[in-house]
Design a protein around this motif. Structure first.
Motif, PDB file in Angstrom:
ATOM      1  N   LEU A 101      14.343   7.183  -3.512  1.00 41.41           N
ATOM      2  CA  LEU A 101      13.467   6.053  -3.190  1.00 41.41           C
ATOM      3  C   LEU A 101      12.603   5.740  -4.406  1.00 41.41           C
ATOM      4  N   VAL A 102      12.748   4.540  -4.931  1.00 47.02           N
ATOM      5  CA  VAL A 102      11.973   4.101  -6.097  1.00 47.02           C
ATOM      6  C   VAL A 102      10.862   3.187  -5.614  1.00 47.02           C
ATOM      7  N   GLU A 103       9.643   3.520  -6.000  1.00 48.07           N
ATOM      8  CA  GLU A 103       8.468   2.749  -5.579  1.00 48.07           C
ATOM      9  C   GLU A 103       7.792   2.120  -6.794  1.00 48.07           C
ATOM     10  N   PHE A 104       7.659   0.792  -6.783  1.00 47.14           N
ATOM     11  CA  PHE A 104       6.838   0.089  -7.770  1.00 47.14           C
ATOM     12  C   PHE A 104       5.478  -0.126  -7.111  1.00 47.14           C
ATOM     13  N   SER A 105       4.426   0.395  -7.748  1.00 50.65           N
ATOM     14  CA  SER A 105       3.133   0.415  -7.063  1.00 50.65           C
ATOM     15  C   SER A 105       1.975   0.135  -8.011  1.00 50.65           C
ATOM     16  N   ASP A 106       0.829  -0.163  -7.404  1.00 51.90           N
ATOM     17  CA  ASP A 106      -0.413  -0.532  -8.102  1.00 51.90           C
ATOM     18  C   ASP A 106      -1.532   0.248  -7.418  1.00 51.90           C
ATOM     19  N   PHE A 107      -2.262   1.063  -8.179  1.00 55.52           N
ATOM     20  CA  PHE A 107      -3.272   1.934  -7.585  1.00 55.52           C
ATOM     21  C   PHE A 107      -4.445   1.181  -6.948  1.00 55.52           C
ATOM     22  N   GLN A 108      -4.617  -0.084  -7.305  1.00 49.66           N
ATOM     23  CA  GLN A 108      -5.727  -0.848  -6.718  1.00 49.66           C
ATOM     24  C   GLN A 108      -5.250  -1.780  -5.603  1.00 49.66           C
ATOM     25  N   PRO A 110      -4.337  -2.732  -2.018  1.00 52.30           N
ATOM     26  CA  PRO A 110      -4.613  -2.149  -0.695  1.00 52.30           C
ATOM     27  C   PRO A 110      -3.345  -1.916   0.125  1.00 52.30           C
ATOM     28  N   TYR A 111      -2.328  -2.760  -0.067  1.00 51.95           N
ATOM     29  CA  TYR A 111      -1.066  -2.566   0.654  1.00 51.95           C
ATOM     30  C   TYR A 111      -0.363  -1.306   0.159  1.00 51.95           C
ATOM     31  N   CYS A 112      -0.483  -1.035  -1.132  1.00 54.26           N
ATOM     32  CA  CYS A 112       0.109   0.185  -1.686  1.00 54.26           C
ATOM     33  C   CYS A 112      -0.579   1.420  -1.099  1.00 54.26           C
ATOM     34  N   ALA A 113      -1.879   1.329  -0.884  1.00 58.09           N
ATOM     35  CA  ALA A 113      -2.614   2.455  -0.292  1.00 58.09           C
ATOM     36  C   ALA A 113      -2.123   2.736   1.122  1.00 58.09           C
ATOM     37  N   GLU A 114      -1.830   1.682   1.868  1.00 54.58           N
ATOM     38  CA  GLU A 114      -1.313   1.865   3.224  1.00 54.58           C
ATOM     39  C   GLU A 114       0.091   2.458   3.208  1.00 54.58           C
ATOM     40  N   VAL A 115       0.944   1.927   2.328  1.00 48.26           N
ATOM     41  CA  VAL A 115       2.306   2.437   2.229  1.00 48.26           C
ATOM     42  C   VAL A 115       2.305   3.885   1.747  1.00 48.26           C
ATOM     43  N   HIS A 116       1.335   4.222   0.907  1.00 50.66           N
ATOM     44  CA  HIS A 116       1.217   5.599   0.410  1.00 50.66           C
ATOM     45  C   HIS A 116       1.151   6.602   1.564  1.00 50.66           C
ATOM     46  N   LYS A 117       0.425   6.266   2.596  1.00 50.86           N
ATOM     47  CA  LYS A 117       0.300   7.164   3.746  1.00 50.86           C
ATOM     48  C   LYS A 117       1.664   7.382   4.406  1.00 50.86           C
ATOM     49  N   THR A 118       2.412   6.297   4.553  1.00 49.47           N
ATOM     50  CA  THR A 118       3.741   6.396   5.158  1.00 49.47           C
ATOM     51  C   THR A 118       4.675   7.229   4.296  1.00 49.47           C
ATOM     52  N   LEU A 119       4.660   6.949   2.971  1.00 50.33           N
ATOM     53  CA  LEU A 119       5.552   7.663   2.062  1.00 50.33           C
ATOM     54  C   LEU A 119       5.211   9.139   1.978  1.00 50.33           C
ATOM     55  N   LYS A 120       3.938   9.453   1.997  1.00 55.51           N
ATOM     56  CA  LYS A 120       3.522  10.857   1.929  1.00 55.51           C
ATOM     57  C   LYS A 120       4.072  11.621   3.137  1.00 55.51           C
ATOM     58  N   SER A 121       3.995  11.008   4.296  1.00 51.88           N
ATOM     59  CA  SER A 121       4.507  11.627   5.510  1.00 51.88           C
ATOM     60  C   SER A 121       6.028  11.782   5.443  1.00 51.88           C
ATOM     61  N   LEU A 122       6.710  10.752   4.940  1.00 55.45           N
ATOM     62  CA  LEU A 122       8.166  10.794   4.830  1.00 55.45           C
ATOM     63  C   LEU A 122       8.626  11.884   3.870  1.00 55.45           C
ATOM     64  N   VAL A 123       7.939  11.997   2.738  1.00 55.34           N
ATOM     65  CA  VAL A 123       8.308  13.005   1.747  1.00 55.34           C
ATOM     66  C   VAL A 123       8.143  14.406   2.323  1.00 55.34           C
ATOM     67  N   VAL A 133      10.413   8.412  -6.429  1.00 58.46           N
ATOM     68  CA  VAL A 133      10.157   8.124  -7.845  1.00 58.46           C
ATOM     69  C   VAL A 133       9.084   7.049  -7.936  1.00 58.46           C
ATOM     70  N   TYR A 134       8.065   7.302  -8.765  1.00 58.74           N
ATOM     71  CA  TYR A 134       6.950   6.357  -8.886  1.00 58.74           C
ATOM     72  C   TYR A 134       7.087   5.544 -10.176  1.00 58.74           C
ATOM     73  N   LYS A 135       7.028   4.220 -10.035  1.00 54.33           N
ATOM     74  CA  LYS A 135       7.025   3.303 -11.174  1.00 54.33           C
ATOM     75  C   LYS A 135       5.748   2.467 -11.124  1.00 54.33           C
ATOM     76  N   ASN A 136       5.118   2.301 -12.260  1.00 56.98           N
ATOM     77  CA  ASN A 136       3.872   1.537 -12.333  1.00 56.98           C
ATOM     78  C   ASN A 136       4.120   0.038 -12.404  1.00 56.98           C
ATOM     79  N   LEU A 137       3.386  -0.703 -11.595  1.00 57.28           N
ATOM     80  CA  LEU A 137       3.363  -2.160 -11.713  1.00 57.28           C
ATOM     81  C   LEU A 137       1.932  -2.637 -11.471  1.00 57.28           C
ATOM     82  N   PRO A 138       1.030  -2.377 -12.428  1.00 56.61           N
ATOM     83  CA  PRO A 138      -0.367  -2.809 -12.258  1.00 56.61           C
ATOM     84  C   PRO A 138      -0.485  -4.331 -12.329  1.00 56.61           C
ATOM     85  N   LEU A 139      -0.975  -4.920 -11.259  1.00 57.98           N
ATOM     86  CA  LEU A 139      -1.145  -6.377 -11.204  1.00 57.98           C
ATOM     87  C   LEU A 139      -2.531  -6.705 -11.768  1.00 57.98           C
ATOM     88  N   THR A 140      -2.601  -6.709 -13.082  1.00 58.36           N
ATOM     89  CA  THR A 140      -3.894  -6.754 -13.771  1.00 58.36           C
ATOM     90  C   THR A 140      -4.669  -8.042 -13.538  1.00 58.36           C
TER      91      THR A 140
END
Length: 248
Positions: A101-108, A110-123, A133-140
């Motif tokens: 599972l490849v995840e493109f994510s942004d630490f700021q 809020p939707y990524c923060a919600e999905v993080h909870k789901t992914l943490k449980s799944l892992v 796998v974590y890939k950075n996509l900061p929406l600056t």
């Protein structure tokens, strides 16, 4: 198509004539000729807008076809050579898992923060048969702390603490900032001097992730792509469990 060639040829001839005259005439005369040529070109466009519309449509179709090729190549790599996709990106789970599972994510985000909870449980639930796998996509443009947070997480990765740092950033998303980055580093017992130095070196790796996202046409976060036995493609967080069940 013949119309397009006809008007492109006309424009080309007019441009060449303009250039020849511009070289041979004084600057004032050349300026007048430029203005005249501009009016002629505009008149052609007004009389035959279908030429521009068709050209734009053709260009759009070509870009879409190129994007599909890039996406298909990426999915094929994810199926047959996942390590090529993973590269040096942070991963958690079995090294040789068939489910990636490849995840493109942004630490700021809020939707990524919600999905993080789901992914943490799944892992945790699928720790034996799922690699995340974590890939950075900061929406600056929308998230000014997304890039600094990504830099800090990359620096933590250099000391083997990416996922701990990653979890702490999402848990404290509303406090993102320099004080938090240093505080998390201290709590994880990171070498602060190395941490500070590595943060300055993070942009190359982050830029590679962003470049990949752009090539794939990813415009928002979180964006998830999963490879299971019978499927490879983008997926919603709510679908991942079903995909994993079907793959088992």
């Amino acid at each position: 198509m013949q119309k397009i060639f006809k008007y492109l040829r006309t424009l080309a001839v007019m441009t060449v004539l303009c250039l020849v005259l511009a070289w041979s005439l004084p600057a004032q005369a050349a300026t007048k000729m430029d203005a005249k040529l501009e009016q002629q070109v505009l008149q052609i466009l007004r009389d035959h807008p279908e030429v521009i519309i068709e050209s734009v449509q053709n260009f759009d179709q070509q870009k879409k076809a190129q994007l599909r090729q890039v996406q298909q190549a990426f999915l094929q790599d994810l199926k047959t050579n996942p390590q090529a996709v993973i590269g040096d990106s942070p991963r958690t789970g079995p090294v040789d898992s068939q489910n990636v599972l490849v995840e493109f994510s942004d630490f700021q985000c809020p939707y990524c923060a919600e999905v993080h909870k789901t992914l943490k449980s799944l892992v945790e639930k699928h720790k034996d048969n799922l690699t995340l796998v974590y890939k950075n996509l900061p929406l600056t443009a929308a998230h000014p702390e997304a890039l600094p947070a990504a830099q800090a997480a990359w620096a933590a990765q250099q000391q083997g603490k990416f996922w701990e740092y990653h979890d702490a950033l999402f848990a404290n998303q509303k406090q993102l900032g320099e004080a938090l980055y240093v505080d998390i580093a201290k709590k994880l017992n990171l070498d602060l001097e190395k941490f500070a130095s590595d943060r300055q070196l993070a942009n190359t790796a982050i830029g590679q992730d962003v470049q990949l996202a752009n090539k794939l046409g990813v415009i928002g976060t979180p964006f998830l792509v999963i490879n299971t036995k019978d499927y490879a493609g983008s997926v919603q967080a709510s679908e991942i469990e079903q995909r994993l069940d079907n793959a088992s």
